[in-house]
Design an enzyme around this catalytic site. Structure first.
Site, short mmCIF file in Angstrom:
data_model
loop_
_atom_site.label_atom_id
_atom_site.label_comp_id
_atom_site.label_asym_id
_atom_site.label_seq_id
_atom_site.Cartn_x
_atom_site.Cartn_y
_atom_site.Cartn_z
N LEU A 10 0.85 -1.18 0.00
CA LEU A 10 0.00 0.00 0.00
C LEU A 10 0.89 1.23 0.00
O LEU A 10 2.00 1.21 0.54
CB LEU A 10 -0.91 0.03 1.24
CG LEU A 10 -2.00 -1.03 1.33
CD1 LEU A 10 -2.69 -0.94 2.68
CD2 LEU A 10 -3.02 -0.86 0.20
N GLY A 191 6.10 6.34 -0.60
CA GLY A 191 7.44 5.91 -0.96
C GLY A 191 8.20 5.25 0.18
O GLY A 191 9.43 5.14 0.13
N ARG A 192 7.50 4.81 1.19
CA ARG A 192 8.10 4.18 2.37
C ARG A 192 8.99 5.13 3.16
O ARG A 192 9.79 4.70 3.98
CB ARG A 192 8.88 2.91 1.99
CG ARG A 192 8.02 1.77 1.44
CD ARG A 192 7.02 1.31 2.51
NE ARG A 192 6.27 0.13 2.11
CZ ARG A 192 5.04 0.16 1.57
NH1 ARG A 192 4.46 1.31 1.31
NH2 ARG A 192 4.41 -0.95 1.28
N LEU A 193 8.86 6.43 2.91
CA LEU A 193 9.63 7.41 3.69
C LEU A 193 8.78 7.83 4.89
O LEU A 193 8.35 8.99 5.02
CB LEU A 193 10.01 8.61 2.81
CG LEU A 193 10.99 8.28 1.69
CD1 LEU A 193 11.24 9.52 0.82
CD2 LEU A 193 12.31 7.77 2.26
N HIS A 194 8.55 6.88 5.78
CA HIS A 194 7.63 7.07 6.90
C HIS A 194 8.18 8.06 7.93
O HIS A 194 9.40 8.25 8.06
CB HIS A 194 7.37 5.73 7.59
CG HIS A 194 7.02 4.64 6.64
ND1 HIS A 194 5.97 4.72 5.76
CD2 HIS A 194 7.59 3.40 6.44
CE1 HIS A 194 5.89 3.59 5.06
NE2 HIS A 194 6.87 2.79 5.44
#
Length: 214
Positions: A10, A191-194
């Protein structure tokens, strides 16, 4: 590798978490997120993973239910003779993890564990439905039993014996409180840059706030 599993993903984009938005106190910050989670009508919003470990470091995890939280810590209840309780007796440290997927959020709480005073355990036990109180008296939690029929028969016997009588909290059942020393708030981002904000308790009882790389 199973491609159908590897392809599951997701793209998180609902919210952000900046240092300027975070409270100086992690419990107050948790309360902010808790209120939002409650308003989101998440089913079993208080479900959390409880991770414990043996003295030699072998981990174990399971889902339990949060029953209260305050500046003192995060509370749950269980059988004091269960496997998790045995691990906590020998290694009184634990980690709690909340995952509120509807808000794309996680909270990870690492802390020291203590039993709550008996009076608090009594009060909570009496607030439980009668069938749950009888269940607590009935179950030798985490022990090997013969079959499903054995526990059902034991429950029915206790239900008949206790019918119309007060069901008192057994000595082997009660609460624990996890006193946090590290708390991490995780907000999913594209972008998984949480966003990851970590609170660490210092020797002066102040909290140090830092951003972690995603």
């Amino acid at each position: 590798m199973k491609s159908e599993i590897a392809a599951i993903r997701l793209n998180y984009s609902k919210k952000i978490l900046l240092e300027t938005d975070a409270d100086d106190d992690p419990v107050k910050q948790f309360d902010k997120w808790w209120q939002e989670a409650m308003l989101s009508e998440i089913k079993e919003v208080n479900a959390m993973t409880l991770a414990t470990a043996s003295p030699d470091g072998i981990p174990s995890a399971r889902i339990v239910l949060l029953k209260d939280f305050s500046e003192k810590g995060f509370m749950f209840f269980t059988n004091y003779e269960s496997f998790k309780a045995q691990q906590l007796d020998n290694n009184p440290k634990a980690c709690l993890v909340f995952f509120w997927k509807e808000l794309e959020r996680q909270v990870r709480i690492t802390g020291l564990v203590q039993k709550v005073p008996p009076g608090e355990s009594d009060a909570y036990f009496q607030s439980r439905p009668e069938e749950s109180r009888i269940g607590a008296v009935t179950s030798p939690q985490s022990r090997v039993i013969e079959n499903r029929e054995w526990i059902d028969a034991r429950y029915e016997k206790n239900r008949e014996l206790l019918s119309g009588k007060p069901v008192k909290r057994p000595d082997y059942w009660g609460g624990y409180i996890v006193r946090p020393v590290i708390v991490e708030f995780w907000q999913g981002r594209p972008g998984r840059l949480h966003d990851r904000i970590q609170y660490t308790l210092q020797n002066n009882n102040e909290w140090k706030i830092e951003r972690l790389a995603p």
